[in-house]
Design an enzyme around this catalytic site. Structure first.
Site, mmCIF file in Angstrom:
data_model
loop_
_atom_site.group_PDB
_atom_site.id
_atom_site.type_symbol
_atom_site.label_atom_id
_atom_site.label_comp_id
_atom_site.label_asym_id
_atom_site.label_seq_id
_atom_site.Cartn_x
_atom_site.Cartn_y
_atom_site.Cartn_z
ATOM 1 N N THR A 1 0.836 -1.217 0.000
ATOM 2 C CA THR A 1 0.000 0.000 0.000
ATOM 3 C C THR A 1 0.867 1.262 0.000
ATOM 4 O OG1 THR A 1 -0.250 0.206 2.414
ATOM 5 C CG2 THR A 1 -1.865 -1.176 1.244
ATOM 6 N N ASN A 2 2.016 1.218 0.661
ATOM 7 C CA ASN A 2 2.889 2.403 0.635
ATOM 8 C C ASN A 2 3.446 2.639 -0.761
ATOM 9 O OD1 ASN A 2 3.437 3.921 3.271
ATOM 10 N ND2 ASN A 2 3.401 1.782 3.953
ATOM 11 N N ARG B 1 24.464 -12.572 1.313
ATOM 12 C CA ARG B 1 23.733 -11.301 1.291
ATOM 13 C C ARG B 1 24.401 -10.299 0.346
ATOM 14 N NH1 ARG B 1 22.324 -7.503 6.492
ATOM 15 N NH2 ARG B 1 24.583 -7.300 6.637
ATOM 16 N N ASN C 1 13.253 4.973 4.560
ATOM 17 C CA ASN C 1 12.424 3.866 5.042
ATOM 18 C C ASN C 1 11.225 4.450 5.771
ATOM 19 O OD1 ASN C 1 11.716 1.156 5.759
ATOM 20 N ND2 ASN C 1 12.497 1.556 7.820
ATOM 21 N N MET D 1 11.352 -6.115 4.080
ATOM 22 C CA MET D 1 11.644 -6.802 5.331
ATOM 23 C C MET D 1 13.026 -7.469 5.367
ATOM 24 S SD MET D 1 9.037 -5.837 6.907
ATOM 25 C CE MET D 1 7.258 -5.490 6.874
ATOM 26 N N HIS E 1 8.619 3.494 8.867
ATOM 27 C CA HIS E 1 8.470 2.571 9.996
ATOM 28 C C HIS E 1 7.189 2.945 10.745
ATOM 29 C CE1 HIS E 1 9.901 -0.315 12.948
ATOM 30 N NE2 HIS E 1 9.491 0.526 13.884
ATOM 31 N N ASP F 1 16.657 1.003 11.729
ATOM 32 C CA ASP F 1 15.645 1.967 12.222
ATOM 33 C C ASP F 1 16.252 3.114 13.027
ATOM 34 O OD1 ASP F 1 13.641 0.423 11.058
ATOM 35 O OD2 ASP F 1 13.237 -0.710 12.885
HETATM 36 C C1 GAR Z 1 3.950 -0.699 6.724
HETATM 37 O O1 GAR Z 1 3.154 -0.492 7.854
HETATM 38 C C2 GAR Z 1 5.386 -0.303 7.014
HETATM 39 O O2 GAR Z 1 5.507 0.821 7.851
HETATM 40 C C3 GAR Z 1 5.895 -1.531 7.704
HETATM 41 O O3 GAR Z 1 5.348 -2.611 6.974
HETATM 42 C C4 GAR Z 1 4.090 -2.198 6.436
HETATM 43 C C5 GAR Z 1 4.067 -2.474 4.959
HETATM 44 O O4 GAR Z 1 2.800 -2.218 4.426
HETATM 45 N N1 GAR Z 1 7.329 -1.577 7.724
HETATM 46 C C6 GAR Z 1 8.033 -2.061 8.738
HETATM 47 O O5 GAR Z 1 7.525 -2.561 9.714
HETATM 48 C C7 GAR Z 1 9.539 -1.946 8.576
HETATM 49 N N2 GAR Z 1 10.202 -2.273 9.799
HETATM 50 P P1 GAR Z 1 2.596 -2.033 2.881
HETATM 51 O O6 GAR Z 1 3.284 -3.237 2.212
HETATM 52 O O7 GAR Z 1 1.120 -2.052 2.669
HETATM 53 O O8 GAR Z 1 3.232 -0.754 2.476
#
Ligand code: GAR
Length: 220
Positions: free
Chosen positions: A15-16, A67, A109, A92, A111, A150
């Site tokens: 979604t982001n 990696r 990023n 992730m 968070h 983070d």
């Molecule tokens: C979001 O809430 C983002 O902030 C979080 O994963 C979700 C992804 O949602 N990220 C973390 O937790 C990173 N440590 P999305 O795939 O719908 O954008």
């Protein structure tokens, strides 16, 4: 001023990513989303990329024994598309200092907490930890990525109240609305050359003091 090429790295729902694509396309951001890289085959974000006509590729970390090799493949793909800003959007995997160096102060990023609180957790774990801690204010943070998870310089934070009846799901949805807004705002500022990193702090320059294109983002 030429548009800044943006590459998004994501692992899941997306979604982001979608919100960024739409915000950038609205036209007032001097950037262009050139590429989506998913590290998980069949991640729903790939379908969103297709629907938005953004080139999407899968580079699975599982296909690499080291990696470093996975990251070199990511770097090569991003450079191929002339990416000047890398946006992690629900990505992730932890990136090593080698990757960070390749795009220094050019990786952001999002968070889902008000960092430095609840760092090091991912997705729903964050909201569960927020509720377990009993804090009254939650939110999200957009930050530059450094070698420490983070912990990079904070660009923007949006805060929202935690409600009495909240569970991780309801809280995450309200934070998500703010994530989409905050991320678009941070990317817009970057593309206007208005972000300067001074040690651990990000300074947001006024329109009149913005950097010229080749000055770089770091001041010390
Ligand atoms: C979001 O809430 C983002 O902030 C979080 O994963 C979700 C992804 O949602 N990220 C973390 O937790 C990173 N440590 P999305 O795939 O719908 O954008």
């Amino acid at each position: 001023m030429s548009r800044i090429g943006i590459g998004v790295l994501a692992s899941g729902r997306g979604t982001n990513f979608e919100a960024l694509v739409r915000a950038v396309r609205r036209g007032d951001t001097n950037g262009e989303i050139r590429l989506l890289v998913a590290n998980v085959p069949d991640a729903p974000v790939l379908k969103r990329a297709e629907a938005e006509h953004v080139p999407g590729v899968t580079i699975s970390h599982r296909d690499f024994s080291k990696r470093a090799d996975f990251e070199q493949a990511l770097i090569a793909e991003l450079k191929k598309h002339d990416v000047g800003l890398v946006c992690l959007a629900g990505f992730m995997r932890v990136l090593s200092p080698v990757f960070v160096k390749a795009f220094e102060n050019r990786i952001m990023n999002i968070h889902p907490s008000l960092l430095p609180a609840f760092a090091g957790l991912q997705g729903m774990q964050v909201h569960e930890a927020v509720l377990a801690a009993g804090v009254k204010v939650a939110g999200c943070t957009v930050h530059f990525v450094t070698g420490d998870v983070d912990a990079g310089p904070i660009i923007i934070q949006h805060a929202i109240p935690v409600h009495e009846g909240d569970n991780a799901e309801t809280l995450s949805l309200r934070v998500l609305v703010e994530e989409h807004l905050a991320y678009a705002e941070a990317v817009k500022l970057f593309c206007e050359n208005r972000l300067t990193v001074e040690g651990r702090r990000v300074r947001v320059l006024g329109n009149d003091e913005r950097r010229t294109m080749n000055e770089g983002t770091t001041r010390g």
